[in-house]
Design a protein around this motif. Structure first.
Motif, PDB file in Angstrom:
ATOM      1  N   TYR A 192       0.848  -1.188   0.000  1.00  0.00           N
ATOM      2  CA  TYR A 192       0.000   0.000   0.000  1.00  0.00           C
ATOM      3  C   TYR A 192       0.888   1.243   0.000  1.00  0.00           C
ATOM      4  N   ARG A 193       1.159   1.716  -1.193  1.00  0.00           N
ATOM      5  CA  ARG A 193       1.961   2.924  -1.380  1.00  0.00           C
ATOM      6  C   ARG A 193       1.280   3.787  -2.425  1.00  0.00           C
ATOM      7  N   PRO A 194       1.519   5.089  -2.393  1.00  0.00           N
ATOM      8  CA  PRO A 194       0.831   5.981  -3.333  1.00  0.00           C
ATOM      9  C   PRO A 194       0.984   5.570  -4.797  1.00  0.00           C
ATOM     10  N   LEU A 195       2.180   5.168  -5.194  1.00  0.00           N
ATOM     11  CA  LEU A 195       2.385   4.790  -6.588  1.00  0.00           C
ATOM     12  C   LEU A 195       1.623   3.521  -6.952  1.00  0.00           C
ATOM     13  N   GLU A 196       1.463   2.620  -5.977  1.00  0.00           N
ATOM     14  CA  GLU A 196       0.690   1.401  -6.234  1.00  0.00           C
ATOM     15  C   GLU A 196      -0.802   1.723  -6.324  1.00  0.00           C
ATOM     16  N   VAL A 197      -1.271   2.642  -5.478  1.00  0.00           N
ATOM     17  CA  VAL A 197      -2.682   3.047  -5.526  1.00  0.00           C
ATOM     18  C   VAL A 197      -2.998   3.690  -6.875  1.00  0.00           C
ATOM     19  N   GLY A 198      -2.081   4.514  -7.369  1.00  0.00           N
ATOM     20  CA  GLY A 198      -2.283   5.137  -8.675  1.00  0.00           C
ATOM     21  C   GLY A 198      -2.410   4.114  -9.783  1.00  0.00           C
ATOM     22  N   ALA A 199      -1.551   3.064  -9.736  1.00  0.00           N
ATOM     23  CA  ALA A 199      -1.624   2.012 -10.747  1.00  0.00           C
ATOM     24  C   ALA A 199      -2.936   1.240 -10.636  1.00  0.00           C
ATOM     25  N   ALA A 200      -3.401   0.984  -9.399  1.00  0.00           N
ATOM     26  CA  ALA A 200      -4.670   0.278  -9.197  1.00  0.00           C
ATOM     27  C   ALA A 200      -5.833   1.090  -9.750  1.00  0.00           C
ATOM     28  N   GLN A 201      -5.777   2.409  -9.596  1.00  0.00           N
ATOM     29  CA  GLN A 201      -6.841   3.261 -10.119  1.00  0.00           C
ATOM     30  C   GLN A 201      -6.919   3.181 -11.641  1.00  0.00           C
ATOM     31  N   ARG A 202      -5.783   3.126 -12.294  1.00  0.00           N
ATOM     32  CA  ARG A 202      -5.790   3.024 -13.762  1.00  0.00           C
ATOM     33  C   ARG A 202      -6.413   1.707 -14.206  1.00  0.00           C
ATOM     34  N   ILE A 203      -6.098   0.622 -13.486  1.00  0.00           N
ATOM     35  CA  ILE A 203      -6.650  -0.690 -13.836  1.00  0.00           C
ATOM     36  C   ILE A 203      -8.168  -0.684 -13.684  1.00  0.00           C
ATOM     37  N   VAL A 204      -8.657  -0.193 -12.556  1.00  0.00           N
ATOM     38  CA  VAL A 204     -10.092  -0.186 -12.285  1.00  0.00           C
ATOM     39  C   VAL A 204     -10.820   0.716 -13.289  1.00  0.00           C
ATOM     40  N   ASP A 205     -10.238   1.871 -13.615  1.00  0.00           N
ATOM     41  CA  ASP A 205     -10.895   2.778 -14.556  1.00  0.00           C
ATOM     42  C   ASP A 205     -10.985   2.164 -15.950  1.00  0.00           C
ATOM     43  N   ARG A 206      -9.936   1.434 -16.355  1.00  0.00           N
ATOM     44  CA  ARG A 206     -10.010   0.749 -17.648  1.00  0.00           C
ATOM     45  C   ARG A 206     -11.152  -0.270 -17.652  1.00  0.00           C
ATOM     46  N   LEU A 207     -11.280  -1.005 -16.575  1.00  0.00           N
ATOM     47  CA  LEU A 207     -12.302  -2.028 -16.467  1.00  0.00           C
ATOM     48  C   LEU A 207     -13.704  -1.406 -16.519  1.00  0.00           C
ATOM     49  N   ILE A 208     -13.922  -0.351 -15.727  1.00  0.00           N
ATOM     50  CA  ILE A 208     -15.237   0.290 -15.678  1.00  0.00           C
ATOM     51  C   ILE A 208     -15.584   0.910 -17.029  1.00  0.00           C
ATOM     52  N   SER A 209     -14.590   1.519 -17.667  1.00  0.00           N
ATOM     53  CA  SER A 209     -14.832   2.131 -18.979  1.00  0.00           C
ATOM     54  C   SER A 209     -15.280   1.087 -19.989  1.00  0.00           C
ATOM     55  N   ALA A 210     -14.663  -0.099 -19.935  1.00  0.00           N
ATOM     56  CA  ALA A 210     -15.029  -1.161 -20.876  1.00  0.00           C
ATOM     57  C   ALA A 210     -16.421  -1.718 -20.601  1.00  0.00           C
ATOM     58  N   MET A 211     -16.920  -1.568 -19.374  1.00  0.00           N
ATOM     59  CA  MET A 211     -18.257  -2.076 -19.040  1.00  0.00           C
ATOM     60  C   MET A 211     -19.358  -1.197 -19.610  1.00  0.00           C
ATOM     61  N   GLY A 212     -19.019   0.028 -20.003  1.00  0.00           N
ATOM     62  CA  GLY A 212     -19.989   0.874 -20.671  1.00  0.00           C
ATOM     63  C   GLY A 212     -20.919   1.601 -19.729  1.00  0.00           C
ATOM     64  N   ASP A 213     -22.041   2.045 -20.298  1.00  0.00           N
ATOM     65  CA  ASP A 213     -22.985   2.865 -19.545  1.00  0.00           C
ATOM     66  C   ASP A 213     -23.658   2.117 -18.411  1.00  0.00           C
ATOM     67  N   ASP A 214     -23.732   0.782 -18.513  1.00  0.00           N
ATOM     68  CA  ASP A 214     -24.402  -0.003 -17.484  1.00  0.00           C
ATOM     69  C   ASP A 214     -23.453  -0.444 -16.365  1.00  0.00           C
ATOM     70  N   ALA A 215     -22.236   0.126 -16.309  1.00  0.00           N
ATOM     71  CA  ALA A 215     -21.255  -0.307 -15.313  1.00  0.00           C
ATOM     72  C   ALA A 215     -21.795  -0.160 -13.899  1.00  0.00           C
ATOM     73  N   GLY A 216     -22.435   0.966 -13.613  1.00  0.00           N
ATOM     74  CA  GLY A 216     -22.943   1.185 -12.270  1.00  0.00           C
ATOM     75  C   GLY A 216     -23.946   0.139 -11.862  1.00  0.00           C
ATOM     76  N   ALA A 217     -24.860  -0.201 -12.772  1.00  0.00           N
ATOM     77  CA  ALA A 217     -25.893  -1.185 -12.459  1.00  0.00           C
ATOM     78  C   ALA A 217     -25.303  -2.569 -12.238  1.00  0.00           C
ATOM     79  N   PHE A 218     -24.394  -2.958 -13.110  1.00  0.00           N
ATOM     80  CA  PHE A 218     -23.813  -4.297 -12.981  1.00  0.00           C
ATOM     81  C   PHE A 218     -22.962  -4.414 -11.727  1.00  0.00           C
ATOM     82  N   LEU A 219     -22.159  -3.384 -11.425  1.00  0.00           N
ATOM     83  CA  LEU A 219     -21.319  -3.441 -10.228  1.00  0.00           C
ATOM     84  C   LEU A 219     -22.166  -3.375  -8.964  1.00  0.00           C
ATOM     85  N   SER A 220     -23.288  -2.668  -9.033  1.00  0.00           N
ATOM     86  CA  SER A 220     -24.170  -2.626  -7.875  1.00  0.00           C
ATOM     87  C   SER A 220     -24.769  -3.987  -7.589  1.00  0.00           C
ATOM     88  N   ALA A 221     -25.124  -4.710  -8.680  1.00  0.00           N
ATOM     89  CA  ALA A 221     -25.750  -6.014  -8.517  1.00  0.00           C
ATOM     90  C   ALA A 221     -24.745  -7.117  -8.247  1.00  0.00           C
TER      91      ALA A 221
END
Length: 416
Positions: A192-221
């Motif tokens: 848990y270091r700032p540079l690792e958190v930054g890399a994790a954020q990029r990974i998660v954002d790529r994933l959410i972006s690929a899920m499209g407009d329904d990302a919120g609904a699918f992740l909620s469910a």
């Protein structure tokens, strides 16, 4: 008739203070001069058949010698050195415990930053796959029945319509994103270091972006199951990125110097007269761990005499290959110094690794690199809690050995 000599020399002067306190100007010169043809040297005394009788050699011939003389000399020398003799440490001498450094391979510390742009594609693909997989879970299941005569067969199939009203879809995307970030950061080995958190954020954002407009609904469910799959994919990506990456950690252990020495050398009683022959195994030592030892050069022999006579010296030994190997190049080349010496000064034990070099070599790049590696070796073993006495490295030129006039104490002052 040939009457020539080959001469090669270079000179310079330096002022040195000798062991007795006097200052002298030394002319440093390297010079060789030898006739091309030498008369046959007399042969040593022998009573064993083939070798003729003659006087002792006074010097090793340099130049061209006739084949008959050289063959006879070689035969006599072969008889002197034919017997292989083994030497064990003298039991009543104090043992020498030498530090041995072992570089142990360790798994490299993993970093999410090792996942490069090419590997981000796998998270985009995962995001698309998640929406596809879990879309099927949202579809209504339809039960069907088929009659064949008196038999009714029940089955299920996916209906064309979807269930929407039974799922909780009100968890904010920002919250499910933070949940995914925590899952990524919890992957084994990720710090848990700032540079690792930054890399994790990029990974998660790529994933959410690929899920499209329904990302919120699918992740909620399906947030928990999505988190599990993302963490598993991060683990695989890190494994692929760092598969060939290892680090090495030095471990220090003390081992007694107990190796058996073997040599086909003519054994000489004593060494005090100062005469040196590379083919001889000398004994008569007061503090050597072994009864006999042999040397490659005259400076080594002189240094050994000074060490053995040192008042503070407790025990010493001439080092052989792999006694104390020191790695001095990036590709793993190793070398062994000439001597290990244990002395006691004011009740404190000090260990020395001693190396002798010719004057012309002492400033060469190879010797400088070896000296740097030996000093690192000393720093490493001195940092180990397993090592109780201090270790030092001493580099001596042949002039250092000569100017010490047989004094170990002065030789330490001359060394580098």
């Amino acid at each position: 008739m040939l009457n020539q000599a080959f001469i090669d020399y270079g000179t310079y002067a330096e002022v040195r203070r000798l062991a007795d306190g006097t200052e002298v100007v030394r002319q440093k010169a390297t010079e060789t001069e030898a006739p091309v043809i030498l008369p046959p040297a007399p042969l040593p005394v022998s009573t064993e058949g083939a070798a003729p009788i003659g006087g002792e050699w006074t010097a090793t011939p340099v130049g061209i010698v006739d084949v008959v003389t050289r063959t006879a000399q070689a035969a006599v020398e072969a008889k002197k050195t034919a017997e292989l003799i083994r030497y064990q440490p003298i039991t009543h001498r104090e043992p020498i415990l030498v530090p041995q450094i072992t570089s142990v391979p360790k798994a490299a510390a993993i970093s999410l930053n090792e996942i490069d742009e090419d590997q981000y594609i796998r998270f985009e693909q995962l995001g698309k796959a998640l929406t596809s997989d879990y879309s099927d879970e949202l579809r209504r299941t339809k039960i069907t029945a088929t009659r064949q005569g008196d038999t009714v067969t029940m089955d299920v199939e996916t209906a064309s319509d979807k269930i929407a009203s039974t799922l909780a879809l009100d968890i904010p995307l920002s919250s499910t994103r933070e949940s995914l970030l925590r899952r990524v950061m919890s992957v084994k080995g990720v710090q848990y270091r700032p540079l690792e958190v930054g890399a994790a954020q990029r990974i998660v954002d790529r994933l959410i972006s690929a899920m499209g407009d329904d990302a919120g609904a699918f992740l909620s469910a399906f947030g928990d199951r999505c988190g599990q799959r993302v963490a598993a994919e991060v683990t695989r990506a890190l494994s692929d990125a760092s598969r060939a990456q290892v680090t090495y950690e030095d471990e220090v252990a003390l081992e007694p110097l107990i190796k058996i020495r073997e040599a086909r050398k003519e054994r000489v009683s004593g060494h005090a007269d100062g005469s040196f022959n590379k083919s001889n195994a000398f004994n008569g030592w007061d503090k050597n761990l072994y009864s006999h030892c042999w040397f490659d050069t005259l400076p080594e022999f002189k240094a050994a005499n000074a060490i053995d006579a040192g008042r503070s010296v407790v025990v010493w030994a001439r080092l052989h290959i792999n006694d104390i190997p020191i790695t001095w190049t990036a590709d793993g080349r190793r070398y062994n110094p000439d001597f290990v010496v244990v002395e006691e000064v004011d009740g404190k034990r000090i260990g020395w690794l001693v190396e002798t070099k010719a004057d012309k070599d002492v400033d060469s790049s190879e010797v400088i690199e070896k000296r740097r590696a030996a000093r690192k070796w000393a720093n490493t073993v001195n940092s180990s809690p397993a090592v109780e006495m201090e270790w030092r490295y001493l580099l001596l030129s042949e002039q250092d050995v000569a100017d010490a006039l047989g004094s170990w104490e002065h030789m330490k002052g001359f060394g580098q």
